[in-house]
Every structure is written in structure tokens, then in C-alpha cells.
Scaffold this active site. Structure first.
Site, PDB file in Angstrom:
ATOM      1  N   ASN A   1      36.362  25.827 -14.546  1.00 25.81           N
ATOM      2  CA  ASN A   1      36.507  24.749 -13.563  1.00 25.81           C
ATOM      3  C   ASN A   1      37.257  23.549 -14.142  1.00 25.81           C
ATOM      4  O   ASN A   1      37.026  23.167 -15.288  1.00 25.81           O
ATOM      5  CB  ASN A   1      35.120  24.293 -13.090  1.00 25.81           C
ATOM      6  CG  ASN A   1      34.345  25.431 -12.454  1.00 25.81           C
ATOM      7  OD1 ASN A   1      34.929  26.290 -11.793  1.00 25.81           O
ATOM      8  ND2 ASN A   1      33.042  25.453 -12.670  1.00 25.81           N
TER       9      ASN A   1
ATOM     10  N   LYS B   1      34.061  31.921 -13.974  1.00 26.25           N
ATOM     11  CA  LYS B   1      34.573  30.600 -13.584  1.00 26.25           C
ATOM     12  C   LYS B   1      35.101  29.773 -14.754  1.00 26.25           C
ATOM     13  O   LYS B   1      34.504  29.717 -15.814  1.00 26.25           O
ATOM     14  CB  LYS B   1      33.466  29.773 -12.892  1.00 26.25           C
ATOM     15  CG  LYS B   1      33.102  30.243 -11.508  1.00 26.25           C
ATOM     16  CD  LYS B   1      34.248  30.151 -10.498  1.00 26.25           C
ATOM     17  CE  LYS B   1      34.538  28.742 -10.072  1.00 26.25           C
ATOM     18  NZ  LYS B   1      33.484  28.170  -9.242  1.00 26.25           N
TER      19      LYS B   1
ATOM     20  N   SER C   1      30.732  28.070 -15.517  1.00 28.22           N
ATOM     21  CA  SER C   1      29.623  28.006 -14.568  1.00 28.22           C
ATOM     22  C   SER C   1      28.419  28.678 -15.207  1.00 28.22           C
ATOM     23  O   SER C   1      28.570  29.631 -15.971  1.00 28.22           O
ATOM     24  CB  SER C   1      30.006  28.733 -13.287  1.00 28.22           C
ATOM     25  OG  SER C   1      28.849  29.186 -12.616  1.00 28.22           O
TER      26      SER C   1
ATOM     27  N   GLN D   1      27.208 -14.377 -12.590  1.00 28.72           N
ATOM     28  CA  GLN D   1      26.745 -13.526 -13.683  1.00 28.72           C
ATOM     29  C   GLN D   1      26.873 -12.045 -13.298  1.00 28.72           C
ATOM     30  O   GLN D   1      26.975 -11.181 -14.160  1.00 28.72           O
ATOM     31  CB  GLN D   1      25.289 -13.873 -14.021  1.00 28.72           C
ATOM     32  CG  GLN D   1      24.706 -13.076 -15.162  1.00 28.72           C
ATOM     33  CD  GLN D   1      23.439 -13.716 -15.690  1.00 28.72           C
ATOM     34  OE1 GLN D   1      23.484 -14.767 -16.309  1.00 28.72           O
ATOM     35  NE2 GLN D   1      22.295 -13.107 -15.418  1.00 28.72           N
TER      36      GLN D   1
ATOM     37  N   GLU E   1      38.409  16.794 -11.607  1.00 26.44           N
ATOM     38  CA  GLU E   1      37.434  16.518 -10.542  1.00 26.44           C
ATOM     39  C   GLU E   1      36.691  15.212 -10.805  1.00 26.44           C
ATOM     40  O   GLU E   1      36.465  14.408  -9.900  1.00 26.44           O
ATOM     41  CB  GLU E   1      36.422  17.665 -10.438  1.00 26.44           C
ATOM     42  CG  GLU E   1      37.028  18.967  -9.940  1.00 26.44           C
ATOM     43  CD  GLU E   1      36.032  20.107 -10.071  1.00 26.44           C
ATOM     44  OE1 GLU E   1      35.036  20.109  -9.334  1.00 26.44           O
ATOM     45  OE2 GLU E   1      36.230  20.984 -10.931  1.00 26.44           O
TER      46      GLU E   1
ATOM     47  N   THR F   1      54.489  18.547   3.499  1.00 24.36           N
ATOM     48  CA  THR F   1      54.047  17.431   4.339  1.00 24.36           C
ATOM     49  C   THR F   1      52.953  18.021   5.213  1.00 24.36           C
ATOM     50  O   THR F   1      53.018  19.209   5.571  1.00 24.36           O
ATOM     51  CB  THR F   1      55.175  16.861   5.223  1.00 24.36           C
ATOM     52  OG1 THR F   1      55.629  17.892   6.087  1.00 24.36           O
ATOM     53  CG2 THR F   1      56.349  16.337   4.407  1.00 24.36           C
ATOM     54  N   HIS F   2      51.952  17.237   5.514  1.00 28.25           N
ATOM     55  CA  HIS F   2      50.777  17.745   6.252  1.00 28.25           C
ATOM     56  C   HIS F   2      50.162  18.950   5.542  1.00 28.25           C
ATOM     57  O   HIS F   2      49.551  19.796   6.185  1.00 28.25           O
ATOM     58  CB  HIS F   2      51.133  18.121   7.688  1.00 28.25           C
ATOM     59  CG  HIS F   2      51.952  17.085   8.395  1.00 28.25           C
ATOM     60  ND1 HIS F   2      51.387  16.047   9.105  1.00 28.25           N
ATOM     61  CD2 HIS F   2      53.296  16.891   8.457  1.00 28.25           C
ATOM     62  CE1 HIS F   2      52.354  15.280   9.591  1.00 28.25           C
ATOM     63  NE2 HIS F   2      53.525  15.756   9.204  1.00 28.25           N
TER      64      HIS F   2
HETATM   65  N1  ARG Z   1      25.146 -15.866 -18.232  1.00 29.00           N
HETATM   66  C1  ARG Z   1      25.806 -16.792 -17.383  1.00 29.00           C
HETATM   67  C2  ARG Z   1      26.899 -16.091 -16.582  1.00 29.00           C
HETATM   68  O1  ARG Z   1      27.208 -15.009 -16.892  1.00 29.00           O
HETATM   69  C3  ARG Z   1      26.411 -17.875 -18.204  1.00 29.00           C
HETATM   70  C4  ARG Z   1      26.614 -19.138 -17.467  1.00 29.00           C
HETATM   71  C5  ARG Z   1      25.304 -19.717 -17.133  1.00 29.00           C
HETATM   72  N2  ARG Z   1      25.429 -21.015 -16.576  1.00 29.00           N
HETATM   73  C6  ARG Z   1      24.436 -21.625 -15.939  1.00 29.00           C
HETATM   74  N3  ARG Z   1      24.649 -22.793 -15.460  1.00 29.00           N
HETATM   75  N4  ARG Z   1      23.272 -21.050 -15.803  1.00 29.00           N
HETATM   76  O2  ARG Z   1      27.444 -16.606 -15.631  1.00 29.00           O
END
Ligand code: ARG
Length: 477
Positions: A293, A291, A285, A330, A298, A163-164
Site C-alpha cells: 500500500n 498487498k 496488509s 496563547q 495516503e 479532464t473529468h
Molecule cells: N504564554 C503567553 C502567550 O503565549 C505569553 C504572554 C502572556 N501575557 C500575558 N499578559 N498573560 O501568549
């Protein structure tokens, strides 16, 4: 054949526009470079939609056959890398629809009846994510199995519990590993739970308000394996909380992986020397010839940052969006895609590294992680890890715990001055701290005795730990 509006590169949607998009705007608004990975979900969704349109008499049986044939050859083209993705067709949906019409003519133009890209894209992302969720669930099971099988062999391997980051009490290596199994088990529960909310069908919501065609949404849901349909069209096209939930899952899971990775890195350092990793998980390395690693651990720790970042990106993306669909959405794809890739690959590689490969035929286990029990034991001997056991011993002899705590503090101070462990002090010296101490004290001062004493549910006693191993094995079978 009437002119296909999708043939005209700048005018994918309407004749209303009087000038083409600038090239910069085209590049800025297009998503096809990344959303093309949704192609299979897009085709599956279209096939289910077309089948329903035909069943409802909204397109002819011949149209359906043509659409099926066209989508089938598009799938083959994409798989073979022969499909020509066009930036000017903006996204995966318009690219596939344009090609379909090119291949099968008017039937292709009827596919979009009663549908909008808004409910289409929401459907695609859900379908795609559901498939990925199932793969990640399997990877989580593998991760747990690897830890459980390693634990099965180390219920008696004593290491210092911290702990700690200070030596606290002895624990078994198995007990320590099983703590991570609990974390990954909860991650698995979270994933199974959020999958239910992914698995709802948006199609039928159309652009935002629903549609005037007599669609059979339940039929489409069933065909695509959804548990039901989204009940509000505005919500269906606009919310991405299922993606937020997934990203929260991914971030938490990566945090668990990161904690384990941090320990692996520490344990492998010369100052701990608790474990060694097989060469195949290490790099050298370019300047220091000695080394080796632990790069995989990581990187897993480092990649946690980007997944946490994706969660922030998606939450911020959603915040402040008015109903219903906005193009902002989008932007959900790249963070979501990367979160999926990162958590899946990380779990797979960590499971492989921790578990190694097991050959059931020969029973041989080529582990990626070699445990060094002697080094763990030596470390547990430092730091007076059994001091609490001495206090508990005195309590059992009748002392109030606070008094026992004080007595042991004096004993530890004396042992420190001598530079020895409590277990090395002669009985007479120990008795000098309290007369209740008798010869049986050395049982509780040993590491094994300390472990064995914690024999209750959730404790580190080997008997308890082995029961946990069996419980996990049954759960993961
Ligand atoms: N490529 C658009 C998206 O990923 C698809 C939907 C587009 N709709 C629109 N009304 N422009 O959201």
C-alpha cells in the site's frame, strides 16, 4: 538577596493575589508543555534586549555579563535535557526568567525592564517561525528539484491527460509532473513574501502602549536580524496575521501535495499500473498477503486535513479579539507548530519518494518511484485521445472547427463500434467521413504526433518540456 517573586510557585506575577490558583486553572492556563520549544528564540531575544539595555545605560555592564552567563548555562541545561520545566511557572518565558534569577541573582530580575511577556512572546514566535520558514523554503526547493529531475527523463513518455477523469489528450509524463513544479514554485513565492511580514520586531511595544524607558528598538532589530520594527505597539503585541499567512501558505502547499499524492495512489493501483513505489515507501496488509500500500502518499493526503484545520483554528482565534493582547493568543502555538511540522516533514518525505537518492559520484539514481512507460502508453491508446488532433487536422484543411468537431464525432462513434482506435481505421474508412482526409492523417493520429504538435510555450511537446526543465534547473540552482 531580596526574595524572588518567581520562587513562589503560585505567585509568579504579583503579591496582589491572596489565594493560590487551583490546580485545574493552573493546568488550563499554562502553556509551558508546548511553548518550551520556543526556548532558543526566547533566549536570543533576551540576549539582544539585555545588550541594548546595557548600551542604553538601563542596566550595568556587570548585569549584562551576569545575564549572558546565566542564559548561556540555561541554554546548556535545556539542550542537555537537564532543565526542570515547571508548570506552575506557566510558560517558557517565566520558566527561563525564574531560572536566570536563581542562577545570577538580581541581574536576572532586571532583564524584564522595558519589556512585557506580550511583546516577548510575539518576538519569540516570529523569530522561531522565521527559522522554520527558511527550512521549509529549502524543502520546497528539494521537492521541485526531485520533480524536475524525474521530468528530465520523461519528456517522451506519453500518458493520457485527463479532464473529468476521462481520457482527454495525450501529454508527456514530464509535462504532467512539471505542473506540480509550477504549483510548488508559487508556494515558494508566497513563503518568501510572507517572510517579510514575519520579520518585524515587536519588542519595545511592551504590554501594549510602548514603554517609558529609552529603548533602542533598531539596535535590537538589527541584532536579531529583523528587517525593521513594528510601528504600532498595540498591533505589535496583538496581531498574529503573520501566523495566519503562514498557515494559509501551509494549507495551500498541502493541498498541492495532496493532489499529487492522490495521483500517485491512483497511478500505483493495479487498474492504472503507471508507476511502482519502492518497498521502503509502502506497507503491507495484516490480512491480505499480496498487498503493498502507498501509505506515505495516503498519509500526506490525509494530513492535509489537519493543516487546513489549523488555518481555520487560527483565523477563528483572531476573529473578534479586541485590541490589544488577549490570552486567546496563547492558543496560536499548537496549530502553528503542527502546521510547521506537518508541511516540512511532508515535503521532505515526498521529495525523497519522488526523487529517490542521487549519488553524484556514481551518477546512480535509486529512485523511490519507478515509471512504467508502456502502461502509460497503453492507457493513452484508449479513449480516443487524439480525436482533437483529427479535428485540428481538418481545420488546417479548411473546415470550420465546429464542422470538423462533428465529423470527428462520427469517426469516433464508428471506431467505438469496431472497438478500435482512430489510427487503426483504414484510410478509405476515414475518407468516408470527410474527403479532405489524406494519408498524412496518420501522423496526427499517433500519440507522438499529438505531443509534438503542441509546440508552443506551456504546451506538452517534448521540445517545450525540455526547455521548461532547463528553466527550472536554472531557477533552482
Ligand atoms: N504564554 C503567553 C502567550 O503565549 C505569553 C504572554 C502572556 N501575557 C500575558 N499578559 N498573560 O501568549
Amino acid at each position: 538577596m531580596a526574595m524572588n517573586p518567581l520562587d513562589n510557585k503560585a505567585q509568579a506575577w504579583s503579591a496582589l493575589f491572596s489565594e493560590p490558583m487551583s490546580e485545574l486553572v493552573q493546568r488550563y492556563t499554562a502553556s509551558v508543555d508546548f511553548d518550551q520549544r520556543l526556548w532558543r528564540a526566547d533566549i536570543d531575544g533576551s540576549l539582544a534586549h539585555a545588550d541594548m539595555l546595557a548600551a542604553q545605560g538601563l542596566i550595568s555592564a556587570q548585569d549584562l555579563v551576569d545575564i549572558q552567563r546565566g542564559l548561556d548555562s540555561i541554554a546548556q541545561e535545556i539542550e542537555a535535557g537537564r532543565f526542570e520545566w515547571k508548570l506552575e511557572l506557566e510558560d517558557v518565558h517565566l520558566n527561563i526568567e525564574a531560572r536566570l534569577t536563581q542562577l545570577v541573582g538580581d541581574a536576572g530580575k532586571k532583564l524584564h525592564t522595558g519589556r512585557s511577556r506580550n511583546d516577548q512572546v510575539a518576538t519569540d514566535v516570529r523569530l522561531w517561525l522565521r527559522g522554520e520558514v527558511d527550512q521549509i523554503a529549502a524543502a520546497l526547493v528539494e521537492m521541485q528539484r526531485a520533480l524536475v529531475e524525474l521530468s528530465a527523463r520523461h519528456a517522451d513518455t506519453v500518458m493520457p491527460g485527463f479532464t473529468h477523469m476521462q481520457v482527454a489528450q495525450p501529454v508527456s509524463f514530464a509535462h504532467h509532473l512539471l505542473a506540480y513544479v509550477e504549483m510548488f514554485a508559487r508556494d515558494g513565492e508566497r513563503l518568501a513574501d510572507l517572510r517579510k511580514r514575519i520579520n518585524r520586531l515587536p519588542l519595545g511595544a511592551a504590554a501594549l502602549a510602548g514603554t517609558s524607558y529609552a529603548l533602542d528598538r533598531e539596535r535590537v532589530a538589527k541584532a536579531l536580524g529583523f528587517d525593521g520594527v513594528c510601528q504600532n505597539s498595540l498591533d505589535a503585541v496583538s496581531d498574529r496575521d503573520f501566523a495566519l499567512e503562514f498557515s494559509a501558505f501551509a494549507a495551500i502547499t498541502m493541498v498541492h501535495v495532496s493532489r499529487l499524492s492522490e495521483e500517485i495512489v491512483l497511478w500505483m493501483s493495479q487498474n492504472f499500473g503507471f508507476i511502482d513505489l519502492a518497498d521502503r515507501y509502502c506497507t503491507g496488509s495484516s490480512i491480505m498477503p499480496q498487498k503493498r500500500n502507498p501509505d506515505v502518499a495516503e498519509l500526506a493526503r490525509g494530513k492535509t486535513g489537519r493543516v487546513v484545520g489549523h488555518l481555520m483554528a487560527l483565523i477563528t482565534l483572531m476573529k473578534g479579539q479586541p485590541l490589544a493582547y488577549n490570552k486567546d493568543n496563547q492558543e496560536d502555538k499548537e496549530p502553528l507548530f503542527d502546521a510547521v511540522d506537518t508541511v516540512r516533514d511532508t515535503l521532505r518525505i515526498m521529495a525523497e519518494m519522488v526523487g529517490g537518492t542521487h549519488d553524484p559520484a556514481s551518477g546512480s539514481w535509486s529512485g523511490g518511484l519507478r515509471v512504467k512507460p508502456e502502461a502509460m502508453r497503453r492507457a493513452a491508446m484508449k479513449g480516443y485521445a487524439t480525436a482533437t488532433d483529427l479535428a485540428d487536422y481538418l481545420v488546417k484543411k479548411g473546415l470550420p472547427f465546429r464542422d470538423a468537431h462533428e465529423v470527428v464525432a462520427h469517426a469516433v462513434k464508428a471506431a467505438m463500434q469496431e472497438g478500435v482506435d482512430l489510427a487503426v481505421l483504414p484510410l478509405a474508412t476515414l475518407q468516408g467521413f470527410h474527403s479532405a482526409i489524406e494519408a498524412d492523417v496518420f501522423d496526427v493520429l499517433s500519440l507522438q504526433g499529438s505531443l509534438n504538435a503542441r509546440d508552443l510555450v506551456g504546451g506538452t511537446a517534448p521540445a517545450q518540456v525540455l526547455q521548461q526543465v532547463e528553466r527550472h534547473r536554472a531557477r533552482l540552482a
